[in-house]
Design a protein around this motif. Structure first.
Motif, PDB file in Angstrom:
ATOM      1  N   SER A 299       0.812  -1.218   0.000  1.00 23.09           N
ATOM      2  CA  SER A 299       0.000   0.000   0.000  1.00 23.09           C
ATOM      3  C   SER A 299       0.847   1.270   0.000  1.00 23.09           C
ATOM      4  O   SER A 299       0.309   2.365  -0.162  1.00 23.09           O
TER       5      SER A 299
ATOM      6  N   LYS B 122       3.557   4.004  -1.200  1.00 18.38           N
ATOM      7  CA  LYS B 122       4.179   4.559  -2.401  1.00 18.38           C
ATOM      8  C   LYS B 122       5.581   5.085  -2.088  1.00 18.38           C
ATOM      9  O   LYS B 122       6.510   4.842  -2.827  1.00 18.38           O
TER      10      LYS B 122
ATOM     11  N   VAL C 209      -1.349  16.500  -1.894  1.00 17.85           N
ATOM     12  CA  VAL C 209      -1.636  15.269  -1.158  1.00 17.85           C
ATOM     13  C   VAL C 209      -2.063  15.634   0.262  1.00 17.85           C
ATOM     14  O   VAL C 209      -1.317  16.301   0.978  1.00 17.85           O
TER      15      VAL C 209
ATOM     16  N   ILE D 180       3.460   8.000   2.370  1.00 19.90           N
ATOM     17  CA  ILE D 180       2.489   8.187   1.293  1.00 19.90           C
ATOM     18  C   ILE D 180       1.925   6.809   0.941  1.00 19.90           C
ATOM     19  O   ILE D 180       2.663   5.900   0.560  1.00 19.90           O
TER      20      ILE D 180
ATOM     21  N   GLU E 241      -1.309   4.525  -1.000  1.00 23.60           N
ATOM     22  CA  GLU E 241      -2.307   4.543  -2.059  1.00 23.60           C
ATOM     23  C   GLU E 241      -3.548   3.829  -1.547  1.00 23.60           C
ATOM     24  O   GLU E 241      -3.463   2.695  -1.075  1.00 23.60           O
TER      25      GLU E 241
ATOM     26  N   GLN F 295      -6.179   7.126  -4.711  1.00 23.29           N
ATOM     27  CA  GLN F 295      -5.890   8.425  -4.092  1.00 23.29           C
ATOM     28  C   GLN F 295      -4.621   8.287  -3.257  1.00 23.29           C
ATOM     29  O   GLN F 295      -4.484   7.337  -2.491  1.00 23.29           O
ATOM     30  N   ASN F 296      -3.690   9.210  -3.427  1.00 22.87           N
ATOM     31  CA  ASN F 296      -2.507   9.252  -2.564  1.00 22.87           C
ATOM     32  C   ASN F 296      -2.857  10.039  -1.315  1.00 22.87           C
ATOM     33  O   ASN F 296      -3.435  11.127  -1.401  1.00 22.87           O
TER      34      ASN F 296
END
Length: 183
Positions: free
Chosen positions: A42, A44, A73, A97, A99, A107-108
């Motif tokens: 999950s 990033k 963000v 970060i 996702e 969505q980040n």
């Protein structure tokens, strides 16, 4: 036995590695002195905490927004999201970060934590299901309880931590901020 992977190793390299034993990799971190983990699938990227732009009239757990290579963000404070005090900002704070799926879109979202510890491989047999706390207490944000060196770490289901209602608020923050940036 749990294997510690150096934090300097690329998360993409770790995610791409294959083991014959069923193991998953988790990023471990601290919140208010307690260990937590999120599946690296999950995640990033991980950023050192930097100045956030506050957005008025948001819930306390939404600390603000950051500009991540031209993309706005939203950043939430996981400690505040869990009903604890706001995270005290220090030099070891990080923004992870992640996702998350919002309908058919990704969505980040940044999640603020006290400190990132390490990426660990936890065998499936070392993960217990989330405990039952009764009908009035929600535990759906817990994916499981990982056993690491005879200690428990709460493995978060980040999709449930950032529920659909919260994601809609966060998406609204990003859209509002983009409008402000354009104007």
């Amino acid at each position: 036995m749990n294997t510690m992977i150096p934090a300097t190793k690329s998360l993409l390299t770790i995610a791409g590695s294959q083991n014959k034993e069923e193991r998953q990799q988790y990023l471990t971190f601290m919140l208010s002195g307690e260990p937590y983990a999120i599946s690296i699938l999950s995640i990033k990227e991980i950023l050192q905490y930097s100045q956030l732009t506050e957005v008025p009239r948001m819930p306390d757990f939404i600390r603000g927004v950051i500009n991540l290579r031209g993309v706005v963000v939203p950043v939430i404070d996981l400690s505040a999201r869990f009903g604890k005090q706001l995270t005290h900002v220090g030099r070891r704070n990080c923004i992870i970060i992640v996702e998350v799926a919002v309908g058919e879109e990704i969505q980040n979202v940044g999640v603020m934590v006290d400190v990132v510890n390490a990426v660990l491989e936890i065998p499936a047999h070392e993960i217990e299901p989330a405990p039952s706390f009764g009908s009035n207490i929600r535990a759906d944000f817990i994916a499981g309880m990982g056993k690491i060196n005879d200690k428990l770490v709460i493995i978060l289901n980040i999709q449930h931590v950032l529920s659909m209602d919260d994601i809609e608020v966060l998406a609204g923050v990003a859209s509002t901020s983009e409008l402000v940036t354009v104007i």
